[in-house]
Motif scaffolding. Structure first.
Motif, short mmCIF file in Angstrom:
data_model
loop_
_atom_site.label_atom_id
_atom_site.label_comp_id
_atom_site.label_asym_id
_atom_site.label_seq_id
_atom_site.Cartn_x
_atom_site.Cartn_y
_atom_site.Cartn_z
N UNK A 1 2.75 10.10 -30.72
CA UNK A 1 2.23 11.46 -30.87
C UNK A 1 3.40 12.35 -31.23
N UNK A 2 3.30 13.04 -32.34
CA UNK A 2 4.43 13.82 -32.83
C UNK A 2 4.76 14.98 -31.90
N UNK A 3 5.99 15.47 -32.07
CA UNK A 3 6.46 16.58 -31.26
C UNK A 3 5.80 17.89 -31.66
N UNK B 1 8.41 19.27 -25.11
CA UNK B 1 7.71 19.49 -26.37
C UNK B 1 8.50 19.08 -27.62
N UNK B 2 9.83 19.14 -27.66
CA UNK B 2 10.52 18.75 -28.90
C UNK B 2 10.54 17.25 -29.16
N UNK B 3 10.04 16.45 -28.23
CA UNK B 3 10.14 15.01 -28.38
C UNK B 3 8.84 14.40 -28.89
N UNK B 4 8.99 13.48 -29.84
CA UNK B 4 7.89 12.60 -30.18
C UNK B 4 7.79 11.54 -29.09
N UNK C 1 3.64 -2.40 -20.91
CA UNK C 1 3.56 -1.23 -21.77
C UNK C 1 4.67 -0.25 -21.42
N UNK C 2 5.38 0.19 -22.45
CA UNK C 2 6.52 1.08 -22.28
C UNK C 2 6.26 2.42 -22.96
N UNK C 3 6.71 3.46 -22.31
CA UNK C 3 6.71 4.80 -22.88
C UNK C 3 8.11 5.05 -23.45
N UNK C 4 8.17 5.78 -24.57
CA UNK C 4 9.45 6.05 -25.20
C UNK C 4 9.45 7.45 -25.80
N UNK C 5 10.64 8.00 -26.00
CA UNK C 5 10.77 9.35 -26.54
C UNK C 5 11.89 9.40 -27.56
N UNK C 6 11.69 10.26 -28.56
CA UNK C 6 12.73 10.50 -29.56
C UNK C 6 12.61 11.92 -30.06
#
Length: 123
Positions: free
Chosen positions: A51-53, A30-33, A94-99
């Motif tokens: 999609x925002x965190x 949940x803390x990741x965008x 297509x790539x998924x990414x997280x920050x």
């Protein structure tokens, strides 16, 4: 260690639909965008959607607005990309990414990446 695994790519005819999934593990989701990017042959990787965190805000590239929808299920640690009215120009990996930060559209702002899933749209 954060791991992202995409699935759902494939070959589809123009105006068809696909839904991509990205399963996340190794961290609290949940803390990741979460973002989706794509890269076509001989082109740079480009932002598609995020999609925002928190707060549920989303952002889309102009080229996919009204056709693609990003969603996330924090209980399943998964983010989705529903792609409708597909066009041949949507063909890409297509790539998924997280920050950990908020929604941004630059690739270098994302800390973690999946291996990618191929989407091919035939005319």
């Amino acid at each position: 260690q954060v791991q992202l695994v995409e699935s759902g790519g494939g070959l589809v005819q123009a105006v068809g639909s696909l839904r991509l999934s990205c399963a996340s593990s190794g961290h609290t989701f949940s803390p990741y965008t979460m973002g989706w990017f794509r890269q076509a042959p001989v082109k740079e990787r480009e932002f598609v959607a995020a999609f925002s965190r928190i707060g549920g805000s989303t952002s889309y590239a102009d080229s996919v607005k009204g056709r693609f929808t990003i969603s996330r299920d924090n209980a399943k640690n998964t983010v989705y990309l529903q792609m409708n009215s597909l066009k041949p120009e949507d063909t890409a990996v297509y790539y998924c990414a997280a920050r950990r930060g908020g929604v941004v559209t630059t690739t270098r702002a994302y800390d973690y990446w999946g291996q990618g899933t191929q989407v091919t749209v035939s005319s």
